[in-house]
Design an enzyme around this catalytic site. Structure first.
Site, PDB file in Angstrom:
ATOM      1  N   THR A  29       2.489  -0.061  49.319  1.00 59.95           N
ATOM      2  CA  THR A  29       3.188   1.185  48.978  1.00 59.95           C
ATOM      3  C   THR A  29       4.613   0.859  48.536  1.00 59.95           C
ATOM      4  O   THR A  29       5.217  -0.085  49.038  1.00 59.95           O
ATOM      5  CB  THR A  29       3.200   2.110  50.215  1.00 59.95           C
ATOM      6  N   GLY A  30       5.119   1.668  47.609  1.00 59.15           N
ATOM      7  CA  GLY A  30       6.490   1.472  47.126  1.00 59.15           C
ATOM      8  C   GLY A  30       6.505   1.182  45.641  1.00 59.15           C
ATOM      9  O   GLY A  30       5.446   1.085  45.009  1.00 59.15           O
ATOM     10  N   GLY A  83       4.850  -4.664  48.926  1.00 64.59           N
ATOM     11  CA  GLY A  83       6.276  -4.955  48.829  1.00 64.59           C
ATOM     12  C   GLY A  83       6.908  -5.073  50.200  1.00 64.59           C
ATOM     13  O   GLY A  83       6.228  -5.022  51.232  1.00 64.59           O
ATOM     14  N   ASP A  85      11.095  -4.492  52.256  1.00 65.86           N
ATOM     15  CA  ASP A  85      12.512  -4.155  52.129  1.00 65.86           C
ATOM     16  C   ASP A  85      13.381  -5.394  52.320  1.00 65.86           C
ATOM     17  O   ASP A  85      14.441  -5.506  51.709  1.00 65.86           O
ATOM     18  CB  ASP A  85      12.873  -3.080  53.163  1.00 65.86           C
ATOM     19  N   GLY A  97      10.464   1.181  54.299  1.00 65.66           N
ATOM     20  CA  GLY A  97      11.402   2.005  53.539  1.00 65.66           C
ATOM     21  C   GLY A  97      10.711   3.194  52.891  1.00 65.66           C
ATOM     22  O   GLY A  97      11.327   4.239  52.656  1.00 65.66           O
ATOM     23  N   GLY A  98       9.436   3.044  52.627  1.00 62.37           N
ATOM     24  CA  GLY A  98       8.663   4.138  52.036  1.00 62.37           C
ATOM     25  C   GLY A  98       7.881   4.927  53.074  1.00 62.37           C
ATOM     26  O   GLY A  98       7.006   5.723  52.732  1.00 62.37           O
ATOM     27  N   GLU A 104       0.470   0.443  56.545  1.00 55.76           N
ATOM     28  CA  GLU A 104       0.628  -0.894  55.973  1.00 55.76           C
ATOM     29  C   GLU A 104       0.253  -1.958  57.008  1.00 55.76           C
ATOM     30  O   GLU A 104      -0.498  -2.888  56.709  1.00 55.76           O
ATOM     31  CB  GLU A 104       2.072  -1.087  55.487  1.00 55.76           C
TER      32      GLU A 104
HETATM   33  C1  5RP Z   1       6.902   1.147  52.150  1.00 52.91           C
HETATM   34  C2  5RP Z   1       7.370  -0.254  52.106  1.00 52.91           C
HETATM   35  C3  5RP Z   1       7.736  -0.809  50.761  1.00 52.91           C
HETATM   36  O1  5RP Z   1       6.924  -1.881  50.492  1.00 52.91           O
HETATM   37  C4  5RP Z   1       9.184  -1.212  50.789  1.00 52.91           C
HETATM   38  O2  5RP Z   1       9.975  -0.071  51.145  1.00 52.91           O
HETATM   39  C5  5RP Z   1       9.660  -1.761  49.447  1.00 52.91           C
HETATM   40  O3  5RP Z   1       9.699  -0.751  48.504  1.00 52.91           O
HETATM   41  P1  5RP Z   1      10.068  -1.011  46.987  1.00 52.91           P
HETATM   42  O4  5RP Z   1       9.004  -1.878  46.425  1.00 52.91           O
HETATM   43  O5  5RP Z   1      10.099   0.373  46.384  1.00 52.91           O
HETATM   44  O6  5RP Z   1      11.432  -1.677  46.940  1.00 52.91           O
HETATM   45  O7  5RP Z   1       7.450  -0.954  53.091  1.00 52.91           O
HETATM   46  O8  5RP Z   1       6.735   1.600  53.462  1.00 52.91           O
END
Ligand code: 5RP
Length: 229
Positions: A29-30, A83, A85, A97-98, A104
């Protein structure tokens, strides 16, 4: 110099090339994972089955013609791409972050292999600059936040976790829970901190992903590099 978005796209495309036609694949996700999902959709692999880590990813993947199954309804997931953070020493990670950290982690832990993808800014010498997401149940969440604060203090992290909110109010995860973000600054003992947070009633999951990533693909100005733990 390549932009972060260029790097995210490059690693997403490189990750899609790792997927084989008959695999069961976990979809992260992200924004970086979205590049991977788009690149995977473009390959048009008819035999592929995918398990998504969020509703948003499931919708994106379905719109691209990818076949989505629930976790547990397929044979073991062969490969998950997602992905992060922060990507720290030994491929220790901060994720969430998402707000998808619980699903996940469930998908990562059910996978034979996990590859984390990120732009160069995600690689850090020590975890903690990015606020650590912690998913908690809504009932009694302020009490749970106080207890999280006590645990952080035991690790000499003197911050109060902050409830994640948007203009629409508190963020709800796909599981109906809330997210607190703890701006730790430095996480010197991620395994011990993770275990202590997880032991709190009311904490569903935290965003420390340790010993789960088998490989990282990092986008740099010089192209995509591979990092092993
Ligand atoms: C979502 C996550 C994402 O993988 C993480 O926030 C990275 O996001 P992005 O690829 O938009 O930088 O852990 O829960």
């Amino acid at each position: 110099m390549s932009s972060a978005e260029d790097q995210k796209r490059a690693v997403g495309e490189a990750a899609a090339a790792l997927v084989e036609a008959d695999m069961v694949v976990g979809l992260g996700t992200g924004s970086t994972a979205a590049w991977f999902v788009k690149a995977l959709g473009a390959r048009g692999l008819a035999g592929l089955t995918c398990v998504a880590t969020s509703q948003a990813t499931a919708e994106l993947a379905s719109s691209l013609g990818l076949k989505i199954a629930e976790l547990g309804e397929t044979r073991t997931i062969d490969l998950t791409i997602d992905g992060a953070d922060e990507i720290g020493p030994g491929l220790s990670l901060i994720k969430g972050g998402g707000a998808a950290l619980l699903r996940e982690k469930l998908v990562w832990e059910a996978s034979k292999r996990c590859v984390v993808i990120g732009d160069a800014a995600k690689q850090v010498p020590l975890l903690g600059r990015y606020a650590l997401p912690i998913e908690v149940v809504a009932f009694g969440h302020k009490t749970t936040a106080d207890r999280i604060c006590d645990v952080l203090a035991e690790f000499e992290i003197g911050v109060a976790p902050r409830l994640r909110v948007t203009d629409a109010g508190p963020v709800r995860t796909d599981n109906g829970n809330l997210i607190y973000d703890a701006a730790c600054g430095r996480i010197e003992e991620p395994a011990a901190l993770g275990a202590a947070l997880k032991s709190l009633t009311g904490v569903v999951e935290h965003g420390l992903f340790l010993d789960l990533a088998d490989r990282a693909l990092i986008g740099t100005d010089g192209g995509v590099i591979t990092v092993e733990p």
